[in-house]
Motif scaffolding. Structure first.
Motif, PDB file in Angstrom:
ATOM      1  N   LEU A 297       0.793  -1.232   0.000  1.00  0.00           N
ATOM      2  CA  LEU A 297       0.000   0.000   0.000  1.00  0.00           C
ATOM      3  C   LEU A 297       0.829   1.287   0.000  1.00  0.00           C
ATOM      4  CD1 LEU A 297      -2.932  -1.090   2.319  1.00  0.00           C
ATOM      5  CD2 LEU A 297      -2.920  -0.877  -0.168  1.00  0.00           C
ATOM      6  N   PRO A 298       2.014   1.321   0.641  1.00  0.00           N
ATOM      7  CA  PRO A 298       2.800   2.564   0.586  1.00  0.00           C
ATOM      8  C   PRO A 298       3.185   2.985  -0.833  1.00  0.00           C
ATOM      9  CG  PRO A 298       3.578   1.178   2.384  1.00  0.00           C
ATOM     10  CD  PRO A 298       2.605   0.348   1.582  1.00  0.00           C
ATOM     11  N   SER A 299       3.179   2.042  -1.776  1.00  0.00           N
ATOM     12  CA  SER A 299       3.585   2.374  -3.148  1.00  0.00           C
ATOM     13  C   SER A 299       2.438   2.942  -3.978  1.00  0.00           C
ATOM     14  CB  SER A 299       4.130   1.128  -3.847  1.00  0.00           C
ATOM     15  OG  SER A 299       3.077   0.210  -4.128  1.00  0.00           O
ATOM     16  N   VAL A 300       1.218   2.882  -3.469  1.00  0.00           N
ATOM     17  CA  VAL A 300       0.061   3.295  -4.264  1.00  0.00           C
ATOM     18  C   VAL A 300       0.168   4.767  -4.663  1.00  0.00           C
ATOM     19  CG1 VAL A 300      -2.437   3.679  -4.231  1.00  0.00           C
ATOM     20  CG2 VAL A 300      -1.479   1.537  -3.342  1.00  0.00           C
ATOM     21  N   GLN A 301       0.489   5.637  -3.731  1.00  0.00           N
ATOM     22  CA  GLN A 301       0.570   7.062  -4.043  1.00  0.00           C
ATOM     23  C   GLN A 301       1.685   7.360  -5.031  1.00  0.00           C
ATOM     24  OE1 GLN A 301      -1.725   9.518  -2.981  1.00  0.00           O
ATOM     25  NE2 GLN A 301      -0.689  10.469  -4.714  1.00  0.00           N
ATOM     26  N   ARG A 302       2.817   6.690  -4.898  1.00  0.00           N
ATOM     27  CA  ARG A 302       3.902   6.874  -5.868  1.00  0.00           C
ATOM     28  C   ARG A 302       3.455   6.472  -7.268  1.00  0.00           C
ATOM     29  NH1 ARG A 302       7.988   3.190  -4.796  1.00  0.00           N
ATOM     30  NH2 ARG A 302       9.174   4.177  -6.481  1.00  0.00           N
ATOM     31  N   SER A 303       2.719   5.388  -7.356  1.00  0.00           N
ATOM     32  CA  SER A 303       2.215   4.933  -8.655  1.00  0.00           C
ATOM     33  C   SER A 303       1.270   5.968  -9.258  1.00  0.00           C
ATOM     34  CB  SER A 303       1.495   3.593  -8.503  1.00  0.00           C
ATOM     35  OG  SER A 303       2.353   2.603  -7.986  1.00  0.00           O
ATOM     36  N   ILE A 304       0.381   6.496  -8.436  1.00  0.00           N
ATOM     37  CA  ILE A 304      -0.548   7.527  -8.897  1.00  0.00           C
ATOM     38  C   ILE A 304       0.216   8.759  -9.376  1.00  0.00           C
ATOM     39  CG2 ILE A 304      -2.340   9.143  -8.153  1.00  0.00           C
ATOM     40  CD1 ILE A 304      -3.374   6.926  -6.282  1.00  0.00           C
ATOM     41  N   ASN A 305       1.250   9.144  -8.644  1.00  0.00           N
ATOM     42  CA  ASN A 305       2.065  10.297  -9.025  1.00  0.00           C
ATOM     43  C   ASN A 305       2.667  10.109 -10.420  1.00  0.00           C
ATOM     44  OD1 ASN A 305       1.488  11.310  -6.494  1.00  0.00           O
ATOM     45  ND2 ASN A 305       3.502  10.871  -5.621  1.00  0.00           N
ATOM     46  N   HIS A 306       3.130   8.904 -10.700  1.00  0.00           N
ATOM     47  CA  HIS A 306       3.700   8.605 -12.018  1.00  0.00           C
ATOM     48  C   HIS A 306       2.653   8.805 -13.113  1.00  0.00           C
ATOM     49  CE1 HIS A 306       7.700   6.369 -11.515  1.00  0.00           C
ATOM     50  NE2 HIS A 306       7.431   6.886 -10.332  1.00  0.00           N
ATOM     51  N   LEU A 307       1.499   8.226 -12.925  1.00  0.00           N
ATOM     52  CA  LEU A 307       0.457   8.322 -13.945  1.00  0.00           C
ATOM     53  C   LEU A 307       0.083   9.770 -14.216  1.00  0.00           C
ATOM     54  CD1 LEU A 307      -1.815   5.371 -12.735  1.00  0.00           C
ATOM     55  CD2 LEU A 307      -0.253   5.354 -14.684  1.00  0.00           C
ATOM     56  N   GLU A 308      -0.078  10.547 -13.168  1.00  0.00           N
ATOM     57  CA  GLU A 308      -0.429  11.955 -13.324  1.00  0.00           C
ATOM     58  C   GLU A 308       0.665  12.718 -14.058  1.00  0.00           C
ATOM     59  OE1 GLU A 308      -3.256  12.589  -9.356  1.00  0.00           O
ATOM     60  OE2 GLU A 308      -1.200  13.347  -9.367  1.00  0.00           O
ATOM     61  N   ALA A 309       1.923  12.406 -13.745  1.00  0.00           N
ATOM     62  CA  ALA A 309       3.053  13.146 -14.305  1.00  0.00           C
ATOM     63  C   ALA A 309       3.272  12.870 -15.784  1.00  0.00           C
ATOM     64  CB  ALA A 309       4.324  12.807 -13.533  1.00  0.00           C
ATOM     65  N   PHE A 310       2.785  11.713 -16.270  1.00  0.00           N
ATOM     66  CA  PHE A 310       3.064  11.319 -17.650  1.00  0.00           C
ATOM     67  C   PHE A 310       1.817  11.277 -18.529  1.00  0.00           C
ATOM     68  CE2 PHE A 310       6.581   9.221 -15.216  1.00  0.00           C
ATOM     69  CZ  PHE A 310       7.588  10.073 -15.665  1.00  0.00           C
ATOM     70  N   GLY A 311       0.834  12.119 -18.199  1.00  0.00           N
ATOM     71  CA  GLY A 311      -0.263  12.360 -19.129  1.00  0.00           C
ATOM     72  C   GLY A 311      -1.391  11.351 -19.142  1.00  0.00           C
ATOM     73  N   THR A 312      -1.465  10.482 -18.135  1.00  0.00           N
ATOM     74  CA  THR A 312      -2.565   9.518 -18.065  1.00  0.00           C
ATOM     75  C   THR A 312      -3.768  10.147 -17.375  1.00  0.00           C
ATOM     76  OG1 THR A 312      -1.115   7.591 -18.070  1.00  0.00           O
ATOM     77  CG2 THR A 312      -3.296   7.294 -17.113  1.00  0.00           C
ATOM     78  N   LYS A 313      -4.923  10.057 -18.007  1.00  0.00           N
ATOM     79  CA  LYS A 313      -6.148  10.635 -17.452  1.00  0.00           C
ATOM     80  C   LYS A 313      -7.116   9.581 -16.943  1.00  0.00           C
ATOM     81  CE  LYS A 313      -5.161  14.926 -17.874  1.00  0.00           C
ATOM     82  NZ  LYS A 313      -4.949  15.726 -16.638  1.00  0.00           N
ATOM     83  N   ALA A 314      -6.950   8.339 -17.378  1.00  0.00           N
ATOM     84  CA  ALA A 314      -7.780   7.243 -16.889  1.00  0.00           C
ATOM     85  C   ALA A 314      -6.940   5.980 -16.911  1.00  0.00           C
ATOM     86  CB  ALA A 314      -9.034   7.069 -17.742  1.00  0.00           C
ATOM     87  N   ALA A 315      -7.226   5.067 -15.995  1.00  0.00           N
ATOM     88  CA  ALA A 315      -6.415   3.856 -15.900  1.00  0.00           C
ATOM     89  C   ALA A 315      -7.222   2.713 -15.315  1.00  0.00           C
ATOM     90  CB  ALA A 315      -5.171   4.101 -15.040  1.00  0.00           C
ATOM     91  N   ALA A 316      -6.963   1.520 -15.828  1.00  0.00           N
ATOM     92  CA  ALA A 316      -7.519   0.303 -15.251  1.00  0.00           C
ATOM     93  C   ALA A 316      -6.591  -0.166 -14.146  1.00  0.00           C
ATOM     94  CB  ALA A 316      -7.644  -0.776 -16.326  1.00  0.00           C
ATOM     95  N   ASP A 317      -7.130  -0.318 -12.944  1.00  0.00           N
ATOM     96  CA  ASP A 317      -6.355  -0.816 -11.804  1.00  0.00           C
ATOM     97  C   ASP A 317      -6.840  -2.222 -11.495  1.00  0.00           C
ATOM     98  OD1 ASP A 317      -4.696  -1.030  -9.608  1.00  0.00           O
ATOM     99  OD2 ASP A 317      -6.065   0.035  -8.261  1.00  0.00           O
TER     100      ASP A 317
END
Length: 264
Positions: A97-117
């Protein structure tokens, strides 16, 4: 209202428009797309960008709760029934769970607007709700397969990324089901659909960039049933805007110098 233009805009649902204009309301929803017929004129408060405007990316494959899922795990799952192997492997792992926010940060930083989790841990939900990315848990009927390697089903996502390109047979697949997806922070240094596009272009140099953009937006949005807002530049949608520079319009390819800028 914002009015934005570039050398080209690529709605994805239709052909690229040279010097097309996108009009956005105060919530960044598209209220008009103007085809200038390449008869470009200065308009008050018009923002111009050098490059090609495309929709925000839709990442077809993320594992936010499992940074302990590695590239080796991915390759092992790719032998045989990918979907079944993936589910079995993730069931054997503890959520990170500690990695979840880091993963979200990556997606936001690289132009992803929607994602399948996939297979999300319930405790990740609060972080996802605060994100700029729209997350969806794929319906149980959606089957994940490797692009071009397995007989496609109606609701299948033919996944492609750099981890499986040696196994990928793009010439034999159904392009309408091809979707670019990343994975976890254990499989990727960057959860970036754009980086995947560049690697795919290097591996398959004859592949048109316009087709790849479709795999990064339109296709996953349709299969995941979020195309009412995401995946293409159309009136009424709120897909986000990415600017890609470094497209060779003669060869219709991404060059090695291609860059991404997030506009919306």
């Amino acid at each position: 209202m914002r009015k934005i233009t570039a050398n080209y805009i690529f709605p994805v649902s239709s052909a690229p428009l040279k010097n097309g204009i996108i009009v956005l309301d105060d919530t960044n929803r598209i209220v008009d797309i103007i085809d200038t017929k390449n008869n470009f004129k200065e308009i008050e408060n018009l923002e111009f960008y050098g490059g090609t405007i495309v929709p925000g990316f839709v990442d077809a494959f993320t594992l936010l709760s499992y940074s302990n899922f590695t590239a080796q795990d991915f390759n092992e799952c790719a032998t045989g029934n990918f979907h079944a192997n993936l589910k079995s492997k993730l069931n054997s792992l503890e959520a990170d769970l500690p990695s979840v926010q880091r993963s979200i940060n990556h997606l936001e930083a690289f132009g992803t607007k929607a994602a399948a989790d996939l297979f999300p841990h319930q405790d990740s939900q609060s972080k996802k709700e605060k994100s700029k990315v729209h997350f969806i848990t794929p319906d149980e009927n959606v089957i994940y397969q490797l692009a071009g390697n397995e007989k496609s089903h109606t609701n299948s996502i033919a996944l492609i990324n750099h981890l499986m390109m040696e196994k990928c047979k793009i010439e034999s697949g159904n392009y309408n089901q091809f979707c670019i997806g990343t994975g976890s922070l254990g499989t990727h240094q960057k959860l970036s659909v754009f980086e995947e596009m560049k690697l795919i272009q290097q591996k398959f140099p004859k592949l048109p960039v316009w087709e790849m953009i479709k795999w990064a937006s339109f296709n996953p949005a349709q299969i995941l049933q979020i195309d009412n807002d995401f995946g293409s530049l159309e009136i009424g949608k709120k897909p986000g805007l990415n600017l890609i520079s470094g497209i060779d319009f003669t060869s219709n390819q991404l060059t090695n110098q291609a860059e991404l800028k997030i506009l919306i």
